[in-house]
Design an enzyme around this catalytic site. Structure first.
Site, PDB file in Angstrom:
ATOM      1  CB  ALA A  63      -0.828   0.238   1.471  1.00 30.71           C
ATOM      2  N   GLY A 102       0.188  -4.882   0.338  1.00 28.39           N
ATOM      3  CA  GLY A 102      -0.905  -4.830  -0.034  1.00 28.39           C
ATOM      4  C   GLY A 102      -0.614  -5.634  -1.899  1.00 28.39           C
ATOM      5  CD  GLU A 105      -2.942  -7.623   2.777  1.00 24.17           C
ATOM      6  OE1 GLU A 105      -2.557  -6.515   2.111  1.00 24.17           O
ATOM      7  OE2 GLU A 105      -3.386  -7.932   3.683  1.00 24.17           O
ATOM      8  CD  GLU A 125       1.423  -6.120   5.681  1.00 22.89           C
ATOM      9  OE1 GLU A 125       2.004  -7.276   5.420  1.00 22.89           O
ATOM     10  OE2 GLU A 125       0.250  -6.020   4.496  1.00 22.89           O
TER      11      GLU A 125
HETATM   12  C1  3H9 Z   1       0.441  -2.367   3.178  1.00 19.30           C
HETATM   13  O1  3H9 Z   1       0.925  -2.831   2.144  1.00 19.30           O
HETATM   14  C2  3H9 Z   1      -1.146  -3.076   3.771  1.00 19.30           C
HETATM   15  C3  3H9 Z   1      -1.784  -3.671   3.528  1.00 19.30           C
HETATM   16  O2  3H9 Z   1      -1.678  -4.849   4.432  1.00 19.30           O
HETATM   17  C4  3H9 Z   1      -2.992  -3.229   3.366  1.00 19.30           C
HETATM   18  C5  3H9 Z   1      -3.943  -1.652   2.830  1.00 19.30           C
HETATM   19  C6  3H9 Z   1      -5.322  -1.285   3.435  1.00 19.30           C
HETATM   20  N1  3H9 Z   1       4.672   3.420  -0.236  1.00 19.30           N
HETATM   21  O3  3H9 Z   1      13.382   0.614   0.297  1.00 19.30           O
HETATM   22  P1  3H9 Z   1      13.744   1.737  -0.764  1.00 19.30           P
HETATM   23  C7  3H9 Z   1       9.594   4.160  -0.904  1.00 19.30           C
HETATM   24  S1  3H9 Z   1       2.096  -1.190   3.696  1.00 19.30           S
HETATM   25  C8  3H9 Z   1       5.450   4.969  -0.060  1.00 19.30           C
HETATM   26  O4  3H9 Z   1      14.745   3.318  -0.566  1.00 19.30           O
HETATM   27  P2  3H9 Z   1      14.585  -0.655  -1.767  1.00 19.30           P
HETATM   28  C9  3H9 Z   1      10.698   4.463   0.004  1.00 19.30           C
HETATM   29  O5  3H9 Z   1      10.222   5.775   0.719  1.00 19.30           O
HETATM   30  C10 3H9 Z   1       3.771  -1.637   2.735  1.00 19.30           C
HETATM   31  N2  3H9 Z   1       6.966   4.998  -0.739  1.00 19.30           N
HETATM   32  O6  3H9 Z   1      13.875   0.786  -2.531  1.00 19.30           O
HETATM   33  C11 3H9 Z   1      11.666   5.292  -1.253  1.00 19.30           C
HETATM   34  O7  3H9 Z   1      11.587   6.612  -1.321  1.00 19.30           O
HETATM   35  P3  3H9 Z   1      12.410   7.751  -1.459  1.00 19.30           P
HETATM   36  C12 3H9 Z   1       3.942  -2.977   3.010  1.00 19.30           C
HETATM   37  C13 3H9 Z   1       7.358   3.607  -0.556  1.00 19.30           C
HETATM   38  O8  3H9 Z   1      14.790  -1.232  -3.322  1.00 19.30           O
HETATM   39  C14 3H9 Z   1      11.906   4.643  -2.583  1.00 19.30           C
HETATM   40  O9  3H9 Z   1       9.994   3.961  -2.594  1.00 19.30           O
HETATM   41  N3  3H9 Z   1       5.081  -2.995   2.153  1.00 19.30           N
HETATM   42  C15 3H9 Z   1       7.195   2.366   0.035  1.00 19.30           C
HETATM   43  O10 3H9 Z   1      15.848  -0.268  -1.191  1.00 19.30           O
HETATM   44  C16 3H9 Z   1      12.219   3.762  -2.767  1.00 19.30           C
HETATM   45  O11 3H9 Z   1      12.314   2.696  -1.257  1.00 19.30           O
HETATM   46  C17 3H9 Z   1       6.194  -2.738   3.241  1.00 19.30           C
HETATM   47  O12 3H9 Z   1       6.180  -2.134   3.930  1.00 19.30           O
HETATM   48  C18 3H9 Z   1       5.616   2.380  -0.320  1.00 19.30           C
HETATM   49  N4  3H9 Z   1       5.073   1.020   0.709  1.00 19.30           N
HETATM   50  O13 3H9 Z   1      13.886  -1.506  -1.634  1.00 19.30           O
HETATM   51  C19 3H9 Z   1       7.445  -2.522   1.897  1.00 19.30           C
HETATM   52  N5  3H9 Z   1       7.710   1.423  -0.202  1.00 19.30           N
HETATM   53  O14 3H9 Z   1      13.349   7.948  -2.869  1.00 19.30           O
HETATM   54  C20 3H9 Z   1       8.271  -0.886   2.097  1.00 19.30           C
HETATM   55  C21 3H9 Z   1       9.099   1.988  -1.372  1.00 19.30           C
HETATM   56  O15 3H9 Z   1      11.477   8.941  -1.778  1.00 19.30           O
HETATM   57  N6  3H9 Z   1       9.207  -1.169   1.429  1.00 19.30           N
HETATM   58  N7  3H9 Z   1       8.590   2.966  -0.466  1.00 19.30           N
HETATM   59  O16 3H9 Z   1      13.337   7.612  -0.087  1.00 19.30           O
HETATM   60  C22 3H9 Z   1      10.117  -1.917   1.279  1.00 19.30           C
HETATM   61  O17 3H9 Z   1      10.419  -2.772   2.152  1.00 19.30           O
HETATM   62  C23 3H9 Z   1      11.110  -1.175   0.103  1.00 19.30           C
HETATM   63  O18 3H9 Z   1      10.852  -0.040  -0.416  1.00 19.30           O
HETATM   64  C24 3H9 Z   1      11.957  -2.089  -1.063  1.00 19.30           C
HETATM   65  C25 3H9 Z   1      12.247  -1.754  -2.006  1.00 19.30           C
HETATM   66  C26 3H9 Z   1      11.811  -3.393  -0.782  1.00 19.30           C
HETATM   67  C27 3H9 Z   1      10.069  -2.626  -2.218  1.00 19.30           C
END
Ligand code: 3H9
Length: 689
Positions: A63, A102, A105, A125
C-alpha cells in the site's frame, strides 16, 4: 487506460500492467484505474483470462504508506480484491521483484500466482506496526497453512520464490521473460476450463488440528513482543482465519488494522521507515560516486574482523592487514569460525561460506593495500596509534582511495590531518559485532569531499547497513547521547534505587535490557579501563571492579550469576556496597519510582540530542532516531528518542529538566535552546534566520 494502469491484449488474454515507480505502491491513482480495468475485463466476453503484472523493478511492494492516517479514498484494496474474486475466468498475478504487503494481498485475490525465480514474497506490515489489512491474514493461511502464515506475518520477512512454491503460495516459478510465460500460462489455463476457485473458498489447508501448535507459537510470540501490539494482532487475525467463517475473520482483520493504523506504535514505525531512507540522502546536488572494487581493513581483532566480514558478506574482496603473521592467522581463524557457526545454524550454506572465505586476502605488508579503493582502520582506540597508521597508509594508498577510521570517540579531524589527503578521509563508526549490527555512523570531517560521503553512504546500503551521516564531536551522536543517558545511573543507586529497579524501568519502557544488566554482560572492566584512561571515576562500578567483580564473566557484578548461568540474581553484596557508599557521602536512601528513573536518564538523553541538532552534528532529528533504534536497541514502537519526545510531551520534558536542574545544578539537566524551541513550535527544525 491511465498513466498508472494499462491493458493490452495477447489473443484472448488481457494483460493489466501497473506502472507506478519506484515500487508500484498501490496509491489511490493506481487503485481507481485498476478497479475500472478489472470490472471491464470481467464483463468483456472476448477475454478468457487476465494477467496482472507490473512495470519497472518490482511487483506491487505494498500500500502507499504515506496515505495511512489520511481519509481513505475509495476504492480501497479490499474492494479491488473483492472484485477480483467475482471474476469467473482465470486471473493470474505475474510476480517479479518483491510482492509485499498490499501487493501480495492483491496477488492473493487472483486464482493463480506465478513468479520469477528471483522474486520475493511477504507481508512485512508488522515492521510498520501494522497487520496486513487487505485480507492477507485470512487468505495466506488458506494457501500455506496457519503455521507458515503466522511465521511470515509475525516476522514480516519475505520468502523466496522456491520456498513460496514449496509452501503453496505460488503455482509456478519461471526463468526468463515472465510476462510471456504468464500469458502462455493464462491461455493454457483458460483452455483447460474451470471452475476456478478463489482463495477465499479454499479451506483444505485450514486444519484445526494445527491449533495447539499455533497457540504455542502465539504464546511464545507474545512473550517476546516487548509491548509491540502488531505481531500479536497479526497472530490473532490468522487464528481468526482458522476459527471463524471467512467474512467474519475478514471483518475482524479490518477492525484490528484500523486500531493499529491509528495508534502511536505504527506512527512511530512508519516514521522510522521514512527516517531510514531520509538519512541516506545527502542534501545538495547529486554527487558522483567513486568506484569501490576492493576494500582494505587494518586490524584483524574483534572489530576489524567484523568489519571485514561485513564487506565480504556484501560481496567485496577484502585485504585484511595485521602487524604479525600470528595476529593475522588468529583473525582469519576467527572469521572462519564465525562463518562455520552460521553454517551450523543453517543461516549460511557451505558453498556461500567458501565463497565468502575466498574473498579474503591476508597480509602484514602495507604495500598490499595499494590496490584497495577503500581502507578502513580498526586498530587501538588511541590517537597516536591511529595517526601512525594513516601516516603509513598515506605512502601506499592509491590516489583517490577513500581512507576511513573506525574510531568511536576520537577527533576525526585530527586523525585526518595525519594523511596528506583530508578530502578522501572520513570516519566509519561500526557497531559491534560489525558483521551483524545494522547501524553505521559515517563521520563527516571538516574537509571530507561530498563525493566521498555519497560513495560511503551508498556502499553502506549495499552491504546492508543503515547509514547516518554525523559530524565530529566526542562520541558522535550515539555514544554522546549514551553518556548523557548514563550520567545519573550511579546517583540513582546512591539515592536508593536498586540495579534491578532501574533495569526494570528500562525493560518496561521496551529496551531489550537495562543498563546495569548490559554493563554486566559487556564486562564492567571495559568501562573501568576507559574511565581510568580519562581520569574519570564511578563510585559503585569502580569499587566492584577493584574487587574483581567484572559482571557475568566473573559470576558477579551488579548482579550475581550462579554456575555460569545468564540469569541475573540480586546481589546483596552490591546492595550493601551501595548503602556504605551512600552513608560515606551522607546521602539518605529513599524510594525512587519509575518516572524518576526515566526523567533522569532518558530526558537528559533527549536534551543532548537537541544540543546535537543545535550544533549541526546531526542534520535531522529523525537521523538521531535511526541511530538509536539501529545501534542501541531503542524500542521501535516508540520511534526513537526524538520521536518519543513528541509522544511524551516536550513541554513536560523541559519542565522536569528545569526541575532537576534546580535540584542538582547539573549541566546535563540544563535545557538546550533547541529543546525549548521544540516545546514552543512543535518542530525540531531550526528557525530560518
Ligand atoms: C501495506 O501494504 C498495508 C496493507 O496490508 C493494507 C492496506 C489496506 N509506500 O526502500 P527503497 C519508497 S503496508 C510509499 O529505498 P529499495 C521509499 O520511501 C506496506 N513509498 O528501495 C523510497 O522513496 P525515496 C507494506 C514507498 O529498492 C523509494 O520508494 N509494504 C513504499 O531499497 C525506494 O524505496 C512494505 O512495507 C510504500 N509502500 O527497496 C514494503 N515502499 O526514494 C516497503 C517504498 O523518496 N518497502 N517506498 O526515499 C520496502 O521494503 C522497500 O522499499 C523495497 C525496495 C524492498 C520495496
Amino acid at each position: 487506460m491511465s498513466d498508472f494502469v494499462s491493458t493490452k491484449r495477447h489473443g484472448n488474454v488481457a494483460l493489466v500492467t501497473i506502472d507506478n515507480p519506484p515500487v508500484n505502491a498501490l496509491s489511490f491513482h493506481v487503485r481507481e484505474p485498476l478497479m475500472q480495468a478489472l470490472v471491464s475485463l470481467r464483463d468483456e466476453p472476448s477475454v478468457a483470462a487476465i494477467v496482472m503484472a507490473c512495470a519497472g523493478r518490482t511487483f506491487v511492494a505494498g500500500a502507499e504508506i504515506t496515505e495511512f492516517g489520511k481519509p481513505a479514498q475509495q476504492p480501497d484494496l479490499r474492494a479491488i480484491v473483492a472484485v477480483l474474486e467475482t471474476i469467473a475466468k482465470p486471473t493470474i498475478a505475474a510476480i517479479h521483484g518483491t510482492a509485499l504487503g498490499g501487493g501480495l494481498e492483491l496477488a492473493l485475490g487472483c486464482h493463480f500466482r506465478i513468479a520469477d525465480r528471483t522474486a520475493r514474497l511477504g507481508l512485512p506490515e508488522v515492521k510498520l506496526g501494522l497487520l496486513p489489512g487487505g485480507g492477507g491474514t485470512v487468505r495466506l493461511p488458506r494457501l500455506v497453512g496457519p503455521l507458515k502464515a503466522l511465521s511470515m506475518i509475525a516476522s514480516g520477512t519475505p520468502i523466496g520464490a522456491a520456498e513460496a512454491l514449496a509452501a503453496g503460495l505460488v503455482d509456478a516459478v519461471f526463468d526468463g521473460d515472465l510476462t510471456a510465460q504468464a500469458v502462455s500460462f493464462a491461455s493454457e489455463t483458460a483452455a483447460k476450463g474451470g471452475p476456478f476457485t478463489p482463495v477465499r473458498d479454499r479451506n483444505d489447508r485450514l486444519d484445526r488440528a494445527d491449533l495447539p501448535a499455533f497457540d504455542k507459537e502465539m504464546a511464545a510470540l507474545a512473550a517476546k513482543a516487548r509491548g509491540l501490539e502488531a505481531p500479536i494482532a497479526g497472530a490473532q487475525s490468522v487464528r481468526n482465519a482458522l476459527m471463524l467463517p471467512f467474512d467474519e475473520a475478514l471483518a475482524a482483520e479490518r477492525a484490528l488494522f484500523v486500531t493499529l493504523v491509528g495508534g502511536d506504535q505504527s506512527r512511530a514505525q512508519r516514521h522510522l521507515f521514512f527516517a531510514e531512507r531520509e538519512a541516506a540522502k545527502i542534501p545538495g546536488k547529486d554527487f558522483g560516486k567513486r568506484k569501490i572494487a576492493r576494500v582494505g581493513v587494518i586490524g584483524a581483532g574483534t572489530m576489524g574482523g567484523g568489519i571485514a566480514m561485513a564487506f565480504a558478506n556484501g560481496g567485496f574482496p577484502v585485504t585484511l592487514l595485521e602487524t604479525t603473521q600470528e595476529a593475522l592467522q588468529r583473525g582469519l581463524a576467527t572469521i572462519d569460525k564465525n562463518y562455520g557457526v552460521s553454517v551450523t545454524r543453517g543461516s549460511l550454506s557451505e558453498d556461500a561460506r567458501r565463497e565468502r572465505l575466498d574473498l579474503f586476502r591476508g597480509s602484514t605488508d602495507y604495500a598490499d593495500l595499494a590496490d584497495c579503493d577503500l581502507i578502513v582502520e580498526a586498530v587501538f582506540e588511541e590517537m597516536a596509534v591511529k595517526k601512525e597508521v594513516f601516516g603509513r597508509l598515506d605512502a601506499v594508498a592509491k590516489s583517490g582511495a577513500i581512507l576511513a577510521t573506525n574510531t568511536s570517540y576520537l577527533d576525526v579531524n585530527e586523525i585526518a590531518a595525519s594523511a596528506s589527503r583530508p578530502q578522501d578521509f572520513l570516519g566509519m563508526h561500526f557497531f559491534s559485532p560489525a558483521n551483524v549490527m545494522k547501524l553505521l555512523e559515517i563521520v563527516r570531517a571538516d574537509k571530507t569531499s561530498p563525493d566521498v560521503l555519497a560513495t560511503i553512504v551508498d556502499l553502506a546500503r549495499r552491504i546492508g547497513k543503515v547509514p547516518v551521516v554525523v559530524g565530529v564531536c566526542h562520541g558522535f551522536v550515539g555514544n554522546r547521547m549514551l553518556a548523557a543517558r548514563g550520567s545519573e545511573l550511579e546517583t540513582l543507586l546512591l539515592e536508593g534505587a536498586t540495579p534491578r529497579q532501574v533495569d526494570q524501568a528500562f525493560t518496561d519502557f521496551g529496551w531489550p535490557m537495562g543498563p546495569f544488566r548490559m554493563g554486566d554482560l559487556a564486562g564492567l572492566d571495559i568501562g573501568w579501563r576507559n574511565r581510568k584512561a580519562r581520569r574519570q571515576t564511578a563510585v559503585i562500578a569502580d569499587a566492584l571492579c577493584e574487587q574483581g567483580h567484572f559482571g557475568q564473566k566473573t559470576g558477579s557484578g551488579f548482579y550475581r550469576y550462579e554456575n555460569g548461568s545468564r540469569a541475573a540474581l540480586p546481589n546483596p553484596e552490591v546492595e550493601a556496597l551501595i548503602r556504605d557508599k551512600a552513608a560515606e557521602k551522607g546521602v539518605a536512601l529513599r524510594a525512587i519510582g519509575t518516572d524518576e528513573v526515566i526523567e533522569r536518564t532518558l530526558y537528559p538523553m533527549i536534551n543532548e540530542g537537541a544540543k546535537i541538532l543545535e550544533e549541526g552534528i546531526a542534520a535531522r532529528a529523525s537521523d538521531i532516531d535511526v541511530v538509536w533504534v539501529n545501534g542501541y536497541g531503542f524500542p521501535v514502537g516508540k520511534g526513537g528518542p526524538m520521536f518519543w519526545a513528541g509522544l511524551e510531551g516536550v513541554d513536560k520534558i523541559t519542565r522536569r529538566l528545569d526541575h532537576w536542574h534546580g535540584q542538582t545544578g547539573k549541566d546535563i539537566f540544563r535545557v538546550a535552546s533547541r529543546l525549548r524551541r521544540m516545546a514552543e513550535t512543535g518542530s525540531w527544525d531550526a528557525v530560518a534566520s
